[in-house]
Scaffold this active site. Sequence first.
Site, PDB file in Angstrom:
ATOM      1  CG  HIS A 293      41.585 -58.268  31.273  1.00 42.78           C
ATOM      2  ND1 HIS A 293      42.141 -57.657  30.176  1.00 42.78           N
ATOM      3  CD2 HIS A 293      42.623 -58.645  32.064  1.00 42.78           C
ATOM      4  CE1 HIS A 293      43.464 -57.678  30.291  1.00 42.78           C
ATOM      5  NE2 HIS A 293      43.781 -58.258  31.416  1.00 42.78           N
TER       6      HIS A 293
ATOM      7  N   GLY B  81      44.888 -59.525  28.045  1.00 41.45           N
ATOM      8  CA  GLY B  81      43.578 -59.331  27.406  1.00 41.45           C
ATOM      9  C   GLY B  81      43.224 -60.495  26.500  1.00 41.45           C
TER      10      GLY B  81
ATOM     11  CB  CYS C   2      46.177 -56.390  25.653  1.00 40.83           C
ATOM     12  SG  CYS C   2      45.969 -56.498  27.444  1.00 40.83           S
TER      13      CYS C   2
ATOM     14  CB  CYS D 284      52.490 -56.817  31.650  1.00 37.03           C
ATOM     15  SG  CYS D 284      52.736 -56.257  29.952  1.00 37.03           S
TER      16      CYS D 284
ATOM     17  CG  ASN E 199      51.746 -58.599  24.592  1.00 39.76           C
ATOM     18  OD1 ASN E 199      51.702 -59.699  24.060  1.00 39.76           O
ATOM     19  ND2 ASN E 199      50.785 -57.701  24.437  1.00 39.76           N
TER      20      ASN E 199
ATOM     21  CD  GLU F 296      47.474 -52.855  27.545  1.00 42.65           C
ATOM     22  OE1 GLU F 296      48.065 -52.558  28.599  1.00 42.65           O
ATOM     23  OE2 GLU F 296      48.011 -53.485  26.607  1.00 42.65           O
TER      24      GLU F 296
END
Length: 276
Positions: free
Chosen positions: A161, A222, A219, A75, A77, A210
């Site tokens: 992704h 992303g 994201c 992840c 962020n 997501e």
Amino acid sequence: MLLRFTKMHGLGNDFMVVDMVTQSVRLSPEQIRDLADRRFGIGFDQLLLVEPPGRPDMDFRYRIFNADGSEVEQCGNGARCFARFVRDKKLTVKELIRVETARGDIELRVEKNGDITVNMGEPILDPWDIPFKTDRQSITYNLEVDGRELEIAAVSMGNPHAVLQVDDVDSAPVEKLGPVIHRHIRFPERCNAGFMEIVNPAEIRLRVYERGVGETLACGTGACAAVVAGRLRGMLEETVTVTLPGGSLSITWKGEGYPVMMTGPATRVYEGQTRV
Ligand SMILES: N[C@H](CCC[C@H](N)C(=O)O)C(=O)O
């Protein structure tokens, strides 16, 4: 037990961050779903656990759970909020923090202006490792969705992704196509579905549906995957400003064999405690 946590966000992608160095708890997927509920619980996109490292050369271990209770590999962020958290909680005084994740190690650097830079590692493009079902690796793939063919890129930043290029993110069919791409049979572990508008070679706009959450305001992985996809198509420069609904990130990727670097903010909202 009473569990202490910090509510944080990275450009509106929000987190419940729990120090598992000075406290210890096991949360079931059902408990995570309950805590993630935005009316009956605390409400978050992801739960982040800050754990002691499993190896002597690392500073921490980082575990990530989506709002649906699923544990995931990465992840972006959240990694920036992780750095802010461990520094604010004085769990480290280091400026360069080395963290183990489920799919590799990342390095977090606290910048003088308060932003956080994350070395996200190299993108994973081998379909077998994404995972994405195809008979050969390619820069783009044709994905059959509702009887029509969508041209996507398939990239992993530790988590899978799909990146779809669109003319205008504001009118992109995120609500309609996001759920369909996200659970497409060719992504055996599902995927995060990114909708990328290329503004110019140094700027893109992006929306992401997501895995395990739905559309979020930002994201990080992303953003990394979208820049990799655009670079591989020869449409983007090394450093790109990625503007998401919640704000902007700076992503740099020099090309194959190099890590993806992400820089952006991390915000603490409040300190809390809850019974689990
Ligand atoms: N939903 C993602 C995990 C969180 C990624 C996102 N919040 C980020 O900032 O990278 C997945 O299931 O792979």
